[in-house]
Every structure is written in structure tokens, then in C-alpha cells.
Design a protein around this motif. Structure first.
Motif, mmCIF file in Angstrom:
data_model
loop_
_atom_site.group_PDB
_atom_site.id
_atom_site.type_symbol
_atom_site.label_atom_id
_atom_site.label_comp_id
_atom_site.label_asym_id
_atom_site.label_seq_id
_atom_site.Cartn_x
_atom_site.Cartn_y
_atom_site.Cartn_z
ATOM 1 N N ARG A 303 0.806 -1.221 0.000
ATOM 2 C CA ARG A 303 0.000 0.000 0.000
ATOM 3 C C ARG A 303 0.840 1.272 0.000
ATOM 4 N NH1 ARG A 303 -4.883 -1.351 4.355
ATOM 5 N NH2 ARG A 303 -5.689 -3.211 3.256
ATOM 6 N N HIS A 304 2.105 1.124 0.314
ATOM 7 C CA HIS A 304 2.986 2.286 0.392
ATOM 8 C C HIS A 304 3.450 2.654 -1.016
ATOM 9 C CE1 HIS A 304 5.901 5.050 2.061
ATOM 10 N NE2 HIS A 304 6.841 4.505 1.311
ATOM 11 N N PRO A 305 3.247 3.909 -1.454
ATOM 12 C CA PRO A 305 3.678 4.304 -2.800
ATOM 13 C C PRO A 305 5.169 4.042 -3.017
ATOM 14 C CG PRO A 305 2.286 6.010 -1.832
ATOM 15 C CD PRO A 305 2.583 5.025 -0.741
ATOM 16 N N SER A 306 5.476 3.368 -4.111
ATOM 17 C CA SER A 306 6.868 3.003 -4.397
ATOM 18 C C SER A 306 7.050 2.836 -5.896
ATOM 19 C CB SER A 306 7.240 1.694 -3.683
ATOM 20 O OG SER A 306 6.491 0.613 -4.217
ATOM 21 N N GLY A 307 8.304 2.787 -6.297
ATOM 22 C CA GLY A 307 8.601 2.534 -7.703
ATOM 23 C C GLY A 307 8.072 1.185 -8.149
ATOM 24 N N THR A 308 8.126 0.191 -7.248
ATOM 25 C CA THR A 308 7.622 -1.136 -7.583
ATOM 26 C C THR A 308 6.112 -1.114 -7.790
ATOM 27 O OG1 THR A 308 9.406 -2.142 -6.301
ATOM 28 C CG2 THR A 308 7.516 -3.537 -6.810
ATOM 29 N N PRO A 344 7.551 9.588 -1.678
ATOM 30 C CA PRO A 344 8.428 10.538 -0.972
ATOM 31 C C PRO A 344 9.691 10.827 -1.780
ATOM 32 C CG PRO A 344 7.641 8.821 0.524
ATOM 33 C CD PRO A 344 7.230 8.408 -0.852
ATOM 34 N N SER A 345 10.164 12.037 -1.707
ATOM 35 C CA SER A 345 11.326 12.444 -2.497
ATOM 36 C C SER A 345 12.590 11.701 -2.095
ATOM 37 C CB SER A 345 11.559 13.950 -2.346
ATOM 38 O OG SER A 345 11.748 14.281 -0.970
ATOM 39 N N THR A 346 12.570 11.093 -0.917
ATOM 40 C CA THR A 346 13.753 10.367 -0.438
ATOM 41 C C THR A 346 13.827 8.944 -0.982
ATOM 42 O OG1 THR A 346 12.511 9.727 1.539
ATOM 43 C CG2 THR A 346 13.894 11.707 1.696
ATOM 44 N N GLU A 347 12.792 8.485 -1.695
ATOM 45 C CA GLU A 347 12.751 7.108 -2.185
ATOM 46 C C GLU A 347 12.861 7.070 -3.709
ATOM 47 O OE1 GLU A 347 9.511 4.825 -0.701
ATOM 48 O OE2 GLU A 347 9.698 5.598 1.350
ATOM 49 N N PRO A 348 13.446 5.992 -4.255
ATOM 50 C CA PRO A 348 13.530 5.880 -5.728
ATOM 51 C C PRO A 348 12.139 5.757 -6.332
ATOM 52 C CG PRO A 348 14.224 3.832 -4.656
ATOM 53 C CD PRO A 348 14.078 4.843 -3.573
ATOM 54 N N ASP A 349 11.884 6.509 -7.380
ATOM 55 C CA ASP A 349 10.528 6.519 -7.952
ATOM 56 C C ASP A 349 10.413 5.722 -9.247
ATOM 57 O OD1 ASP A 349 11.740 8.157 -9.876
ATOM 58 O OD2 ASP A 349 11.053 9.996 -8.915
ATOM 59 N N ARG A 350 11.564 5.286 -9.824
ATOM 60 C CA ARG A 350 11.577 4.523 -11.081
ATOM 61 C C ARG A 350 10.769 5.236 -12.170
ATOM 62 N NH1 ARG A 350 13.677 -0.473 -10.689
ATOM 63 N NH2 ARG A 350 14.158 0.037 -12.861
ATOM 64 N N GLU A 351 11.007 6.523 -12.297
ATOM 65 C CA GLU A 351 10.269 7.324 -13.272
ATOM 66 C C GLU A 351 10.421 6.780 -14.691
ATOM 67 O OE1 GLU A 351 9.973 11.928 -14.976
ATOM 68 O OE2 GLU A 351 11.276 11.478 -13.251
ATOM 69 N N GLU A 352 11.609 6.199 -14.989
ATOM 70 C CA GLU A 352 11.840 5.721 -16.348
ATOM 71 C C GLU A 352 10.836 4.640 -16.747
ATOM 72 O OE1 GLU A 352 14.268 2.986 -13.721
ATOM 73 O OE2 GLU A 352 13.666 5.099 -13.763
ATOM 74 N N LEU A 353 10.421 3.801 -15.771
ATOM 75 C CA LEU A 353 9.444 2.755 -16.077
ATOM 76 C C LEU A 353 8.080 3.359 -16.379
ATOM 77 C CD1 LEU A 353 10.416 0.193 -13.263
ATOM 78 C CD2 LEU A 353 11.158 0.221 -15.648
ATOM 79 N N LEU A 354 7.715 4.378 -15.629
ATOM 80 C CA LEU A 354 6.446 5.059 -15.875
ATOM 81 C C LEU A 354 6.437 5.693 -17.263
ATOM 82 C CD1 LEU A 354 3.706 6.276 -15.014
ATOM 83 C CD2 LEU A 354 4.994 8.181 -13.981
ATOM 84 N N ARG A 355 7.512 6.407 -17.610
ATOM 85 C CA ARG A 355 7.542 7.101 -18.895
ATOM 86 C C ARG A 355 7.484 6.120 -20.072
ATOM 87 N NH1 ARG A 355 5.527 11.110 -16.423
ATOM 88 N NH2 ARG A 355 6.968 12.294 -15.098
ATOM 89 N N PHE A 356 8.174 5.008 -19.939
ATOM 90 C CA PHE A 356 8.162 4.035 -21.033
ATOM 91 C C PHE A 356 6.759 3.486 -21.252
ATOM 92 C CE2 PHE A 356 8.586 -0.090 -23.030
ATOM 93 C CZ PHE A 356 9.505 0.155 -24.046
ATOM 94 N N ASP A 357 6.090 3.097 -20.163
ATOM 95 C CA ASP A 357 4.750 2.521 -20.330
ATOM 96 C C ASP A 357 3.726 3.578 -20.719
ATOM 97 O OD1 ASP A 357 5.173 -0.189 -20.062
ATOM 98 O OD2 ASP A 357 5.061 -0.166 -17.900
ATOM 99 N N GLN A 358 3.954 4.839 -20.369
ATOM 100 C CA GLN A 358 3.087 5.892 -20.893
ATOM 101 C C GLN A 358 3.163 5.932 -22.423
ATOM 102 O OE1 GLN A 358 4.706 9.260 -18.711
ATOM 103 N NE2 GLN A 358 2.786 9.543 -17.581
#
Length: 460
Positions: A303-308, A344-358
Motif C-alpha cells: 500500500r505504500h507508494p513506491s517505484g515497484t 516521498p522524495s527520499t525514495e527511488p521513484d523509477r520514473e523511467e518505467l512510468l515514462r516508457f509505459d506511458q
């Protein structure tokens, strides 16, 4: 001396190893005898007996009735292309006796020399030979045949130099090395020919395998299973790229098993998401089954927001898009975008995975403006020199957007993109992505010359 007695002695153990090594090399006894004669230095060859006598000598070594001396050990190593120290890691009985004699003890004919018990082995000698052969073969493909035995010996020596963790069969250095190796394999996975990637993965897995079958302390088992899961899902993904779905299925199962054994629910989620995103482009896959697996990954991500969690959600959107459920796919993707904003800004967000699937989902859904915006963002993460295959896929998804507006030009662009890719880099996820351009073309456009050429390129 009976076979049972032989097995209790150095000659028996060595004989078993020699026989297994010969069989692993695909040689008969007669073949090996000829190899001995052909590969022996001239001064040794002149002193060798006839071939039939050499065959009897080989059988005697393998049966454990007599131990090979220095000359024959050299012949065994040369013929099998193995380091002598690997074939004969233990001192032979006559060498033990010599050592005892040097300590001032003179064994008589009636005395019995009691050898120290052999150290605990994780596998039989035959299994060990096969595993080492696999490591050497993988090393030969990855680094070249000449240096492969040297690399194998160096690896064995390096592992032997580090003390094992209490109650474990591995050292902390070995665990850290396999963890670091995963990151190296990932960099290869996104750029190199799959056969090279698989060879390197095979070498590491062969090193890990015997330890996975052994009972380890809980913390060691956790770390070992974690590294094994990561290697296993890379092996499975690579198996798909070389067109071996049966092999891939075996390793997908192994990757899930290892991830769950590690006790890391985020790894279990990531492993399943990786599996889905690698399988979803294959038209023969059951998309309903993949949707269930994608939703299981999302559940495991917690339930905790994460890159995974983002990855699991975008992969679910990807499956829905391939199923033709465009509105549901876009809704899932927007949910992933919301999760991204809450990490949270202190945690890895894996933005690259989001952008690719977008790029994937918005292109397949025909949402041009959002897709182009996603493409611009994704290019910041994916460049040809670091992520060759992802870059090619992005080019092809961008072409999907043009399929309805200008079918002929879209087909020509897709053909041009594929033809620019070297043959050994036209892996399945590239060619299957190119087929999405065909799927997006109006039916009447499928007869265009460029569309027919594209179909031919993607069905080779």
C-alpha cells in the motif's frame, strides 16, 4: 580392490571424476586414447604404449584400480582442455603416503594409512564436472574459448579465498558478487545480443546452483534467493528473446519461487511485473492469464507508494492496452501517475518505467498529445548507447501514432527502423513491437508494399 573400496579412496573419487569429465567432453575411451597420443609432446609420445594399452590405462584410471601419475595427469588435462588442478584437486594416495613418509613415518605393507575425510561436497563428482563444464562453455561463449578455463580457475580460486559465513556454504563476498553481477547483466540485457547475455547469466547461475540446494542460515538463504530470483527472471526474459518459450516458462517459475523464498514482497511483485511485460507482446500469450499475474504483482507491491507499485500498475495498464481495453488501460495508467506524485522524495521513484509505459499505452490508445509528451520525457532516460532495445521500441511506438494518419509513411518508417538494427539485435521484443504498427494500420493499408515488407521483417 572392490568398487566400494575404490570410492572410499582418492583413486575411486578421482576415477569417477575422470569418467564424468570424459563423457561430458563427448569422448569414448578410444577417442581419448587417440587424443593422448596426438596431443602429447614429442618426447612423451615416443614413450607411450600402443593405443589398446592406452585404452586399458584409461579404464584403469576411471575404475580407480590405479592412480594416474604426473605424465598421465598432464595427458588427461590436455585432452579434456581442463586445468590439471581442476581435474586433480585432491592429492593422490601415493602423494599422501609420500607426505607421511616425510614426517618420519614409514608405512609398511601391513600398515593402513587412514586418509582425512573428504570435505563436505554439495554435489557428486559427476555433477561437479558437468557444472564446471557448463561454466567453461558459458565462459567460452562470453569471453572466448582460449581464456574460459583460466576464468573458471580464477573464479574458483577467488571463491575459495573467502571464508564461509557461519553454518553456510557461501561467503559474504560471494553473495555481494552475485548481487553486483545482476546489475552488470541488466546493462547487457538492454543492449547486447541475447546469446551473449544468456552465456554470462548461465555462468553465474551455475556457480549459485549447488548452494541453492543446500540448507543455509535464514539470512544467507534470504540473500541467496534474492540474487537467484534476479538472475532467473533475466534468464527467462532472455529465453523469450531467443525464441524458446519452454525454457522461459521453466525460469519464470524459478524466478517467482526464488523471489517468494527471499521474503521480499517487493521483489516478488517486481519479478511478476517483469514477467508480464516480457510476455505481453507475444500474440500467442493468454492475456487474461497475464492480467491476473499483473494484478497479483500490484497486490504484492503493498500500500505504500513506491517505484515497484508504479511498475506493477503500469504493467497492468500495458496488458489492458494489448487486450484492446483502451479506457481501462488509460485509467490504470493515470492511477500510476497519481502514485508517482505521492512517492516521498527520499525514495527511488523509477520514473523511467512510468515514462516508457506511458509511451506504450498512450500510443496504443491513440492519445497523440499525451503520447508525444511521454515520448519526450522517456528520451531523457533511454538513449541508444545505454538502452538500445528500449530506444528502438520507443521509435516504433511513435510510429504507431502515425499508422492511421499516414499508413504508407508509418510502414516505411517502421521498415527503416528495423533495417537499421543489426541482425543479431533484432530480438523478439523489437520485432513484436514492430508488429503493433501493422496492427494499427487500416485493413486496406495492409496491401501496401511497405506494409508487406514490414510483415516479412517481423515474421522471420
Amino acid at each position: 580392490m572392490t568398487n566400494v573400496e575404490n570410492e572410499r579412496t582418492g583413486t575411486g573419487r578421482i576415477g569417477t571424476r575422470l569418467r564424468a569429465a570424459r563423457k561430458a567432453a563427448g569422448l569414448t575411451v578410444a577417442d581419448l586414447a587417440e587424443q593422448w597420443r596426438d596431443r602429447a609432446p614429442e618426447q612423451v609420445r615416443r614413450r607411450l604404449p600402443a593405443l589398446k594399452d592406452l585404452e586399458r590405462t584409461i579404464r584403469g584410471h576411471e575404475a580407480g584400480t590405479h592412480a594416474p601419475g604426473p605424465r598421465y595427469r598432464l595427458l588427461w588435462a590436455h585432452a579434456l582442455r581442463m586445468p590439471e588442478s581442476e581435474l586433480f584437486p585432491e592429492p593422490l594416495p601415493h602423494e599422501n603416503a609420500s607426505a607421511v613418509g616425510n614426517q618420519g613415518i614409514s608405512p609398511t605393507a601391513e600398515s593402513t594409512v587412514v586418509a582425512k575425510p573428504a570435505p563436505h561436497r554439495l554435489e557428486t563428482d559427476e555433477e561437479d564436472v558437468k557444472r564446471r563444464q557448463l561454466i567453461r562453455d558459458a565462459g567460452a561463449l562470453a569471453a572466448g574459448a582460449a581464456i574460459a578455463p583460466i576464468l573458471t580457475t580464477l573464479t574458483d580460486a577467488w571463491q575459495a579465498s573467502h571464508p564461509r559465513l557461519p553454518g553456510a556454504t557461501v561467503s559474504r563476498a560471494m553473495l555481494d558478487d552475485w548481487t553486483d553481477a545482476y546489475r552488470t547483466h541488466v546493462r547487457s540485457y538492454v543492449n547486447a545480443p541475447p546469446e551473449q547475455v544468456l552465456a554470462k547469466l548461465t555462468r553465474d547461475w551455475a556457480e549459485m546452483a549447488p548452494h541453492l540446494a543446500h540448507v543455509q542460515p535464514k539470512d544467507v538463504e534470504r540473500d541467496l534467493a534474492h540474487a537467484a530470483a534476479q538472475h532467473a527472471y533475466l534468464i527467462a526474459g532472455t529465453a523469450i528473446q531467443i525464441g524458446d518459450p519452454r525454457l522461459a516458462t521453466r525460469w519464470w517459475t524459478t524466478s517467482r519461487l526464488m523471489a517468494d523464498r527471499s521474503g521480499d514482497s517487493l521483489l516478488s511483485a517486481y519479478t511478476r511485473s517483469w514477467e508480464v511485460t516480457n510476455r505481453v507482446t507475444d500474440p500467442h500469450e493468454d492475456l487474461g492469464e497475464l492480467l491476473i499475474l499483473a494484478r497479483e504483482a500490484r497486490r504484492l507491491s503493498g500500500r505504500h507508494p513506491s517505484g515497484t507499485m508504479i511498475y506493477a500498475t503500469t504493467v497492468e495498464a500495458e496488458v489492458l492496452a494489448f487486450m484492446g481495453h483502451k479506457r481501462a488501460a488509460v485509467d490504470a495508467l493515470r492511477h500510476a501517475e497519481d502514485i508517482f506524485e505521492r512517492i516521498p522524495s527520499t525514495e527511488p521513484d523509477r520514473e523511467e518505467l512510468l515514462r516508457f509505459d506511458q509511451c506504450c499505452v498512450y500510443s496504443l490508445a491513440g492519445l497523440r498529445d499525451r503520447a508525444l509528451e511521454a515520448h519526450r520525457a522517456a528520451r531523457e532516460f533511454y538513449r541508444p548507447e545505454t538502452h538500445l532495445y528500449n530506444t528502438i521500441q520507443l521509435d516504433l511506438y511513435e510510429t504507431v501514432l502515425e499508422a492511421h494518419r499516414d499508413p504508407g509513411e508509418a510502414s516505411r518508417q517502421a521498415v527503416s527502423i528495423l533495417e537499421a538494427v543489426p541482425e543479431d539485435r533484432r530480438i523478439r521484443r523489437v520485432t513484436l513491437t514492430a508488429r503493433r504498427v501493422l496492427d494499427a494500420l487500416p485493413e486496406q493499408a495492409l496491401t501496401l508494399p511497405a506494409a508487406r515488407e514490414l510483415r516479412a521483417l517481423t515474421t522471420r
